[in-house]
Design a protein around this motif. Structure first.
Motif, mmCIF file in Angstrom:
data_model
loop_
_atom_site.group_PDB
_atom_site.id
_atom_site.type_symbol
_atom_site.label_atom_id
_atom_site.label_comp_id
_atom_site.label_asym_id
_atom_site.label_seq_id
_atom_site.Cartn_x
_atom_site.Cartn_y
_atom_site.Cartn_z
ATOM 1 N N ARG A 161 -21.745 -14.089 9.155
ATOM 2 C CA ARG A 161 -20.662 -13.295 9.744
ATOM 3 C C ARG A 161 -19.345 -13.530 9.008
ATOM 4 N NH1 ARG A 161 -21.424 -13.821 16.298
ATOM 5 N NH2 ARG A 161 -23.518 -12.947 16.402
ATOM 6 N N ALA A 162 -19.080 -14.786 8.664
ATOM 7 C CA ALA A 162 -17.840 -15.115 7.958
ATOM 8 C C ALA A 162 -17.810 -14.450 6.584
ATOM 9 C CB ALA A 162 -17.701 -16.624 7.818
ATOM 10 N N GLU A 163 -18.924 -14.463 5.886
ATOM 11 C CA GLU A 163 -18.997 -13.802 4.577
ATOM 12 C C GLU A 163 -18.772 -12.297 4.710
ATOM 13 O OE1 GLU A 163 -22.670 -14.872 2.703
ATOM 14 O OE2 GLU A 163 -22.120 -16.981 2.588
ATOM 15 N N ALA A 164 -19.329 -11.694 5.745
ATOM 16 C CA ALA A 164 -19.147 -10.259 5.966
ATOM 17 C C ALA A 164 -17.684 -9.936 6.262
ATOM 18 C CB ALA A 164 -20.042 -9.779 7.111
ATOM 19 N N ILE A 165 -17.043 -10.770 7.063
ATOM 20 C CA ILE A 165 -15.630 -10.556 7.377
ATOM 21 C C ILE A 165 -14.785 -10.725 6.120
ATOM 22 C CG2 ILE A 165 -13.649 -11.530 8.622
ATOM 23 C CD1 ILE A 165 -15.649 -12.158 10.920
ATOM 24 N N ASP A 166 -15.074 -11.766 5.325
ATOM 25 C CA ASP A 166 -14.330 -11.979 4.077
ATOM 26 C C ASP A 166 -14.484 -10.800 3.125
ATOM 27 O OD1 ASP A 166 -13.376 -14.418 4.913
ATOM 28 O OD2 ASP A 166 -14.910 -15.589 3.842
ATOM 29 N N GLU A 217 -15.172 -7.705 3.945
ATOM 30 C CA GLU A 217 -14.453 -6.559 4.513
ATOM 31 C C GLU A 217 -12.952 -6.683 4.260
ATOM 32 O OE1 GLU A 217 -13.609 -4.651 8.917
ATOM 33 O OE2 GLU A 217 -15.476 -5.757 8.590
ATOM 34 N N LEU A 218 -12.409 -7.876 4.448
ATOM 35 C CA LEU A 218 -10.984 -8.084 4.212
ATOM 36 C C LEU A 218 -10.631 -7.915 2.736
ATOM 37 C CD1 LEU A 218 -10.250 -11.111 6.556
ATOM 38 C CD2 LEU A 218 -9.555 -8.741 6.877
ATOM 39 N N ALA A 219 -11.499 -8.386 1.856
ATOM 40 C CA ALA A 219 -11.254 -8.239 0.424
ATOM 41 C C ALA A 219 -11.277 -6.769 0.021
ATOM 42 C CB ALA A 219 -12.292 -9.024 -0.372
ATOM 43 N N GLU A 224 -10.551 -4.216 1.971
ATOM 44 C CA GLU A 224 -9.340 -3.590 2.501
ATOM 45 C C GLU A 224 -8.133 -3.932 1.642
ATOM 46 O OE1 GLU A 224 -8.769 -4.676 6.568
ATOM 47 O OE2 GLU A 224 -10.552 -3.622 7.251
ATOM 48 N N GLU A 225 -8.069 -5.160 1.170
ATOM 49 C CA GLU A 225 -6.944 -5.576 0.347
ATOM 50 C C GLU A 225 -6.929 -4.852 -0.998
ATOM 51 O OE1 GLU A 225 -5.424 -9.709 -1.571
ATOM 52 O OE2 GLU A 225 -6.064 -9.743 0.526
ATOM 53 N N GLU A 226 -8.109 -4.608 -1.549
ATOM 54 C CA GLU A 226 -8.205 -3.883 -2.818
ATOM 55 C C GLU A 226 -7.784 -2.432 -2.674
ATOM 56 O OE1 GLU A 226 -12.138 -4.322 -4.318
ATOM 57 O OE2 GLU A 226 -11.873 -6.435 -4.810
ATOM 58 N N THR A 227 -8.116 -1.838 -1.539
ATOM 59 C CA THR A 227 -7.810 -0.415 -1.354
ATOM 60 C C THR A 227 -6.382 -0.172 -0.892
ATOM 61 O OG1 THR A 227 -8.663 -0.467 0.901
ATOM 62 C CG2 THR A 227 -10.200 0.188 -0.828
ATOM 63 N N ARG A 228 -5.753 -1.190 -0.335
ATOM 64 C CA ARG A 228 -4.386 -1.036 0.150
ATOM 65 C C ARG A 228 -3.425 -1.027 -1.043
ATOM 66 N NH1 ARG A 228 -1.723 -5.786 2.990
ATOM 67 N NH2 ARG A 228 -3.891 -6.366 3.016
ATOM 68 N N GLU A 229 -2.556 -0.074 -1.041
ATOM 69 C CA GLU A 229 -1.556 0.015 -2.093
ATOM 70 C C GLU A 229 -0.244 -0.564 -1.574
ATOM 71 O OE1 GLU A 229 -3.241 4.160 -3.999
ATOM 72 O OE2 GLU A 229 -1.154 3.978 -3.438
ATOM 73 N N ILE A 230 0.310 -1.477 -2.346
ATOM 74 C CA ILE A 230 1.571 -2.085 -1.960
ATOM 75 C C ILE A 230 2.673 -1.430 -2.779
ATOM 76 C CG2 ILE A 230 2.905 -4.201 -1.891
ATOM 77 C CD1 ILE A 230 0.268 -5.718 -1.661
ATOM 78 N N GLU A 231 3.673 -0.899 -2.097
ATOM 79 C CA GLU A 231 4.780 -0.249 -2.765
ATOM 80 C C GLU A 231 5.695 -1.310 -3.357
ATOM 81 O OE1 GLU A 231 6.703 2.466 -0.160
ATOM 82 O OE2 GLU A 231 4.836 3.425 0.425
ATOM 83 N N PRO A 232 6.337 -1.032 -4.496
ATOM 84 C CA PRO A 232 7.198 -2.022 -5.128
ATOM 85 C C PRO A 232 8.323 -2.514 -4.227
ATOM 86 C CG PRO A 232 6.797 -0.209 -6.607
ATOM 87 C CD PRO A 232 6.182 0.145 -5.305
ATOM 88 N N SER A 233 8.866 -1.661 -3.380
ATOM 89 C CA SER A 233 9.957 -2.078 -2.497
ATOM 90 C C SER A 233 9.481 -3.073 -1.442
ATOM 91 C CB SER A 233 10.592 -0.865 -1.843
ATOM 92 O OG SER A 233 9.642 -0.213 -1.039
ATOM 93 N N GLU A 234 8.206 -3.007 -1.052
ATOM 94 C CA GLU A 234 7.663 -3.913 -0.064
ATOM 95 C C GLU A 234 7.360 -5.272 -0.665
ATOM 96 O OE1 GLU A 234 4.352 -2.328 2.036
ATOM 97 O OE2 GLU A 234 5.406 -0.528 2.658
ATOM 98 N N GLN A 235 7.103 -5.345 -1.955
ATOM 99 C CA GLN A 235 6.803 -6.618 -2.597
ATOM 100 C C GLN A 235 8.041 -7.490 -2.666
ATOM 101 O OE1 GLN A 235 5.205 -5.612 -6.417
ATOM 102 N NE2 GLN A 235 3.124 -5.467 -5.649
ATOM 103 N N ASP A 236 9.198 -6.923 -2.812
ATOM 104 C CA ASP A 236 10.429 -7.681 -2.960
ATOM 105 C C ASP A 236 10.907 -8.294 -1.639
ATOM 106 O OD1 ASP A 236 10.448 -7.046 -5.649
ATOM 107 O OD2 ASP A 236 11.714 -5.269 -5.348
ATOM 108 N N LYS A 237 10.454 -7.787 -0.550
ATOM 109 C CA LYS A 237 10.917 -8.268 0.753
ATOM 110 C C LYS A 237 10.360 -9.602 1.102
ATOM 111 C CE LYS A 237 11.852 -3.787 2.722
ATOM 112 N NZ LYS A 237 11.559 -2.872 3.772
#
Length: 60
Positions: free
Chosen positions: A36-41, A43-45, A47-60
């Motif tokens: 279960r832990a591997e499956a959750i990890d 899934e989180l990985a 989601e993190e790959e598909t999420r786009e972080i805007e440059p303005s959000e990185q500076d905050k």
């Protein structure tokens, strides 16, 4: 009377033989939790790959 006692003994021994011991149950539970832990990890990985972080959000 002897037959009844012998039959009861067979039933008790048969019932005890079917239950897994603590170590077996622990190993099965640990394996399930690990899977279960591997499956959750994973899934989180994903989601993190598909999420786009805007440059303005990185500076905050």
């Amino acid at each position: 009377m002897f037959r009844t006692g012998l039959l009861s003994l067979y039933i008790l021994v048969g019932a005890c033989a079917e239950k897994p011991d603590f170590d077996t149950r622990y190993e099965e539970a640990a394996k399930d939790i690990s899977e279960r832990a591997e499956a959750i990890d994973a899934e989180l990985a994903a989601e993190e790959e598909t999420r786009e972080i805007e440059p303005s959000e990185q500076d905050k």
